[in-house]
Every structure is written in C-alpha cells, then in structure tokens.
Design a protein around this motif. Structure first.
Motif, PDB file in Angstrom:
ATOM      1  N   LYS A 193     -38.851  13.115  22.956  1.00  0.00           N
ATOM      2  CA  LYS A 193     -39.977  12.788  22.070  1.00  0.00           C
ATOM      3  C   LYS A 193     -41.181  13.702  22.303  1.00  0.00           C
ATOM      4  CE  LYS A 193     -41.789   8.573  22.614  1.00  0.00           C
ATOM      5  NZ  LYS A 193     -41.913   7.096  22.640  1.00  0.00           N
ATOM      6  N   SER A 246     -35.522   9.576  26.447  1.00  0.00           N
ATOM      7  CA  SER A 246     -36.137   9.460  25.124  1.00  0.00           C
ATOM      8  C   SER A 246     -37.530  10.106  25.137  1.00  0.00           C
ATOM      9  CB  SER A 246     -36.178   7.983  24.734  1.00  0.00           C
ATOM     10  OG  SER A 246     -37.273   7.706  23.945  1.00  0.00           O
ATOM     11  N   ASN A 247     -38.295   9.877  26.211  1.00  0.00           N
ATOM     12  CA  ASN A 247     -39.614  10.530  26.317  1.00  0.00           C
ATOM     13  C   ASN A 247     -39.476  12.047  26.397  1.00  0.00           C
ATOM     14  OD1 ASN A 247     -41.073   8.199  26.266  1.00  0.00           O
ATOM     15  ND2 ASN A 247     -41.411   8.074  28.467  1.00  0.00           N
ATOM     16  N   LYS A 281     -30.952  11.781  18.214  1.00  0.00           N
ATOM     17  CA  LYS A 281     -32.399  11.923  18.327  1.00  0.00           C
ATOM     18  C   LYS A 281     -32.753  13.357  18.765  1.00  0.00           C
ATOM     19  CE  LYS A 281     -36.175   9.890  20.892  1.00  0.00           C
ATOM     20  NZ  LYS A 281     -37.214   9.103  20.370  1.00  0.00           N
ATOM     21  N   CYS A 295     -25.780   8.012  28.587  1.00  0.00           N
ATOM     22  CA  CYS A 295     -27.159   8.039  28.063  1.00  0.00           C
ATOM     23  C   CYS A 295     -27.342   9.216  27.099  1.00  0.00           C
ATOM     24  CB  CYS A 295     -28.163   8.155  29.201  1.00  0.00           C
ATOM     25  SG  CYS A 295     -28.200   6.711  30.249  1.00  0.00           S
ATOM     26  N   LEU A 340     -32.559   5.959  29.847  1.00  0.00           N
ATOM     27  CA  LEU A 340     -32.737   6.097  28.399  1.00  0.00           C
ATOM     28  C   LEU A 340     -34.217   6.277  28.051  1.00  0.00           C
ATOM     29  CD1 LEU A 340     -30.201   3.493  26.919  1.00  0.00           C
ATOM     30  CD2 LEU A 340     -30.124   5.988  26.719  1.00  0.00           C
ATOM     31  N   ASN A 341     -35.037   5.520  28.748  1.00  0.00           N
ATOM     32  CA  ASN A 341     -36.472   5.620  28.526  1.00  0.00           C
ATOM     33  C   ASN A 341     -37.005   7.007  28.854  1.00  0.00           C
ATOM     34  OD1 ASN A 341     -38.904   4.249  27.937  1.00  0.00           O
ATOM     35  ND2 ASN A 341     -37.995   2.446  28.913  1.00  0.00           N
ATOM     36  N   MET A 391     -28.468   9.404  22.977  1.00  0.00           N
ATOM     37  CA  MET A 391     -29.648  10.153  22.532  1.00  0.00           C
ATOM     38  C   MET A 391     -29.313  11.395  21.698  1.00  0.00           C
ATOM     39  SD  MET A 391     -32.470   8.821  23.329  1.00  0.00           S
ATOM     40  CE  MET A 391     -32.716   7.219  24.009  1.00  0.00           C
TER      41      MET A 391
END
Ligand code: ADP
Length: 405
Positions: free
Chosen positions: A302, A298-299, A263, A256, A294-295, A260
């Motif tokens: 982000k 990613s948060n 990003k 994972c 991943l969710n 990422m």
C-alpha cells in the motif's frame, strides 16, 4: 519463631511498597504482573496467579501467573463449577487448603496438561464495589502451611488490586471507545455528505457514479475499522488465547503472498521471498502470525511506489526466529516512528495515498508481544521501510501454572 516474625515484617514492608505502585499503574498487564509477583513474595509461596471474572459472560479467565507460559494460558476459561477459583467466585469467600489433592473441588485435568502440582493453596476473591472482578491465588507455601497473617496480607493486597484492576479496565475501555467514536466521525460525515449530494437533482450521471464509489469505499473502511477495533479490544482485554502449533515459516509466507498477489499487481509491485532451507519450524499461533504478516505485507504494498518491490526474508538464531518485510516505498519520517504502534496513528505525510484505519500495527504489536516477541521498524524517507518480527524459539522450558482445577 523469631524467623517467622522477621518474615512477616518483611512482608508488611513489601505490601506497603507495592500498594504505592498499584495506585499509580494504569497499564493492566504491568499491574497484573506486579500483583502476582508481590503476592508470591509476601506469602512466601512458590507461585501466584490471577483469574479475571467476566460478569456478563459469567466466565472466569486465566490471566497471569508467576510461572506459566502466558501466550498459551492467557484467556483460558477456568470452569466455574470445577475449580478452586470458581468456588471462590461463587461463594465470594477466601479459601485455604493444605492438601489440594484431598479436596473434592480438586480437578486434575488442567494440572496434568501443565504439569504443575498444587499442594497447598490460598485464594481470595477480588471484590470492588460489591462486584467480583477476579481471583488471586498463591500456591505451595515454601515451608509449612499458609497462615492467618498470609491470608490477611493477601486480603489487603487483593482489596487494593481489585480497585486498581477496575480502574485500569475502565481507563482502557473509555480510552479505546472515545478514540473509536472519534474515528467513526470522519467516514460518517462523508457518507452523510455523499447522500445529501445524491439527492440533489443537478448532479450529473458521472458525478453520481463518483459519489457512489466514495460511499462504497467509506463503507469498506467502516467495516474494516469495526473488525480491527474488535480485534484490538479483545487483544487488549487479555481474553485472546493463543493456540500454538508448529508450522513451516516458508509455507506461511507463501500463503500470505498468494492472498496479496492481486493487490500487488494493481501497482505492479514485485514480491520476493527468501527463507533459509534449514529454517526451523515456528511454534506460535499460526492464524495470528498470519494476521500480522498479512498486515505488514499489505502495508508494504500500500505504501510502496508503482513498480516497487517487497522482500520477505526470515532468519533464526539459537534463541529466536525472525521475519522481515522490506519495501521500496515512501518511507516514514523519523519523528513518526515512535508513534507508529499507537492506536489510530497514521502518518500525516501519507494521507491521501492510501486508506487505512491506523489500527493494523497496534494489532500486530499486541499479537507479537502476546507471544513474548518484539516488532521493530527501520525506515528511510523516499527509500523504504522494513518491519521485523522476532519470536522466541520454543526450546525454552514450558513454564507451569498453578491452578489445580
Ligand atoms: P493503516 O490502516 O493506516 O495502514 P497501520 O496501523 O497498519 O494503519 O499503519 C499505521 C501508519 O503507519 C500508516 O497509516 C502508514 O502511514 C504507516 N506505515 C505502515 N506501514 C508502512 C510502510 N510499509 N511504509 C510506509 N509507511 C507505513
């Protein structure tokens, strides 16, 4: 004889009680659980299960049972032509069998896989507005055979259950579709404004470029809205079958992180991983757990600050394994935390910081709950947020199902 009468009276009373509850429950999962439990109770059966019928796909799906490992079995397709349940759907009739193994419709493959032996069986079609919505079955009468009163009580319960299932489904669909359409409006409005502006002759080259960039990011958002929405609709309908395997938690986390990396580099966020060397293998649907991680990761990137960091660590106890993703980001206001896992919910304070759909955490919750686990959040404004998923360890006994196909 007197004993049988008392049993029947108890069952009638239970039937009245459950009917009241059924009418007031709109959550499909709770509803189905209530129905199978009540069915087994009132007929004095060892177990009960429900299969739902999808009219469009002409397929029967395993849903709930009092005695199965739901994450693995839920969504499993039950063959229409080789099962008792299939026979019930096709013939729209109830079925009572004293010795399942002697019956030609008996199909032992599933029974072997799940290791539960069906001796006697009583099944009824769940019909509402002339449509078959599923099958309700009870198996293995604790003493003797299934009787006429058993069949009539199950039929009464089934009739109410069918209406309740249909209501819950309609409610679920209309709720989700209404929200989805509402969410489509904003990106569509900005796309339409953007194209209108592009057609204006007075726009400079620079302005045009900026509008095209806007169009690009709105289309990406629409795209991810559409796939997240589909994911969620599938998960909520109970048609997703989790495919469990055993895998290394560390390998999955590093995988994972790789996805990422670029990003994280955009805002110079550092990612650190801490996994105990004796971390046991995890038994779960690897792809689905990856989607959750991943969710969350990613948060964590982000909603982080520039030069911030993310720590992913895992832990285990006798009964469960957990993975925590902790960030040094914006944090979440206390009043927002109860709503985080609601569909389309986004924290107002974060609007403008990052784009998103508000569906990611709902999907995570569905997946984790589908594994009988739980997801928790802790956060402090301006300090950071941590999300932890807890999954039960596989040592628990693999429960058994009841449909002999
Ligand atoms: P989105 O696509 O908006 O990120 P999610 O369902 O994943 O949707 O998250 C819902 C909301 O929760 C986000 O809009 C954001 O406001 C908040 N949120 C999620 N994760 C974090 C985090 N790590 N730090 C701060 N806020 C977060």
């Amino acid at each position: 004889m007197a004993e049988i009468k008392t049993q029947t009276l108890d069952s009638y009373l239970r039937l009245i009680e459950i009917s009241r509850d059924l009418a007031s429950t709109l959550d499909l999962n709770t509803l189905l659980d209530d129905i199978v439990r009540a069915s087994a109770d009132i007929t004095h059966a060892e177990a009960a299960s429900i299969m739902l019928y999808d009219d469009t796909a002409r397929q029967l799906y395993f849903q709930v049972a009092t005695n199965i490992d739901e994450p693995t079995m839920r969504g499993l397709v039950v063959p229409l032509d080789k099962s008792f349940a299939g026979w019930i759907v096709t013939n729209r009739k109830s079925l009572r069998i004293d010795d399942a193994h002697k019956d030609e419709r008996y199909f032992s493959d599933v029974e072997q896989t799940i290791g539960y032996s069906t001796k006697s069986l009583l099944g009824i079609p769940l019909i509402t507005k002339n449509k078959v919505v599923g099958v309700l079955e009870v198996v293995n009468k604790k003493r003797g055979r299934f009787t006429d009163p058993d069949e009539s009580m199950l039929t009464v319960l089934g009739a109410q259950a069918a209406v309740a299932i249909e209501n819950a489904r309609l409610f679920q669909q209309s709720d989700l579709i209404a929200q989805f359409v509402h969410e489509l409006r904003t990106p569509l409005a900005s796309l339409s404004t953007a194209t209108y502006l592009l057609l204006r002759p007075e726009m400079s080259r620079e302005q045009r470029d900026q509008i095209v960039n806007n169009i690009h990011s709105e289309t990406l958002r629409l795209n991810s809205l559409a796939s997240s929405f589909l994911d969620l609709a599938r998960l909520e309908s109970g048609r997703v079958q989790f495919r469990k395997t055993r895998f290394s938690v560390a390998d999955l986390i590093y995988e994972c992180c790789d996805v990422m990396t670029s990003k994280a580099q955009e805002t110079n966020v550092q990612i650190r991983v801490e996994v105990p060397s004796d971390m046991p293998l995890m038994e779960a649907d690897r792809d689905k757990i990856k989607q959750v991680l991943l969710n969350l990761l990613s948060n964590a990137i982000k909603y982080n600050r520039t030069n911030g960091s993310v720590i992913i660590n895992s832990n285990f106890s006798e009964t469960e394994e957990s993975i925590t993703i902790q960030d040094t980001g914006l944090g979440i206001p206390e009043e927002s935390t109860p709503h985080l896992f609601e569909k389309f919910y986004r924290v107002r304070e974060h609007e403008g910081t990052a784009s998103g759909t508000g569906l990611g955490l709902s999907i995570c919750k569905q997946i984790i709950q589908g594994h009988n686990g739980r997801i928790e959040v802790k956060s402090k404004m301006g300090v950071g947020t941590s999300f932890t998923i807890h999954l039960p360890r596989s040592s628990r006994i693999m429960p058994r199902t009841i449909e002999s196909q």
